[in-house]
Scaffold this motif. Structure first.
Motif, short mmCIF file in Angstrom:
data_model
loop_
_atom_site.label_atom_id
_atom_site.label_comp_id
_atom_site.label_asym_id
_atom_site.label_seq_id
_atom_site.Cartn_x
_atom_site.Cartn_y
_atom_site.Cartn_z
N VAL A 10 0.84 -1.20 0.00
CA VAL A 10 0.00 0.00 0.00
C VAL A 10 0.88 1.26 0.00
N VAL A 11 1.94 1.25 0.78
CA VAL A 11 2.85 2.40 0.81
C VAL A 11 3.51 2.59 -0.56
N SER A 60 0.93 3.97 -2.99
CA SER A 60 0.61 5.35 -2.60
C SER A 60 1.74 6.30 -2.96
N TYR A 80 1.49 9.37 -5.62
CA TYR A 80 1.82 10.73 -5.21
C TYR A 80 2.89 11.35 -6.11
N TYR A 102 -1.20 8.70 -12.73
CA TYR A 102 -1.56 8.54 -11.32
C TYR A 102 -2.99 8.03 -11.16
N LEU A 137 -3.90 4.91 -8.87
CA LEU A 137 -4.90 4.97 -7.80
C LEU A 137 -5.95 3.86 -7.95
N LEU A 178 -4.30 0.89 -6.61
CA LEU A 178 -4.22 0.98 -5.16
C LEU A 178 -5.55 0.59 -4.51
N CYS A 195 -6.19 -2.64 -2.16
CA CYS A 195 -6.71 -2.49 -0.79
C CYS A 195 -7.96 -3.34 -0.58
#
Length: 122
Positions: free
Chosen positions: A80-81, A84, A88, A100, A104, A107, A111
């Motif tokens: 996840v990091v 993310s 970013y 991005y 996302l 991501l 999750c």
């Protein structure tokens, strides 16, 4: 508790939804497919991702010898990091490419998959 077949079907459905969503987002916003999976924006981004990748390899090695759920949670957190951080950095430095948005989507999909895994099998 979900059976294994239900879980596999749900994972497959979620992956199909993710791929379809990515396809339509790429077409709508004219997002190009990157040439390689590892596309670094700058040198700092490169070294942070390499560090996190090496950390994942170390944790997988530790999990091989000491099988405990804490290592799985740590792998999920690092994933996840990593996503993310990538989202970013792509937003901050290459906003006009809109990559991005795809990161996302990946991501959120990750999750949800990890959440299902943790809820059902921990």
């Amino acid at each position: 508790m979900m059976t294994v077949d239900m879980y596999i079907a749900l994972v497959f459905l979620l992956m199909v939804i993710s791929f379809v969503l990515q396809y339509f987002l790429r077409r709508k916003y004219n997002i190009t497919t990157p040439d390689s999976f590892f596309k670094f924006v700058n040198n700092t981004h490169k070294w942070i991702e390499i560090f996190l990748f090496v950390l994942v390899i170390i944790i997988i090695g530790l999990f091989w010898f000491v099988q405990h759920w804490v290592w799985v949670y740590l792998l999920i957190a690092i994933g996840v990091v990593l996503l993310s951080l990538r989202a970013y950095v792509e937003y901050k430095y290459e906003r006009e490419e809109r990559q991005y948005i795809i990161t996302l989507v990946n991501l959120v999909t990750s999750c949800i998959l990890f959440g299902l895994l943790l809820v059902n099998y921990s």
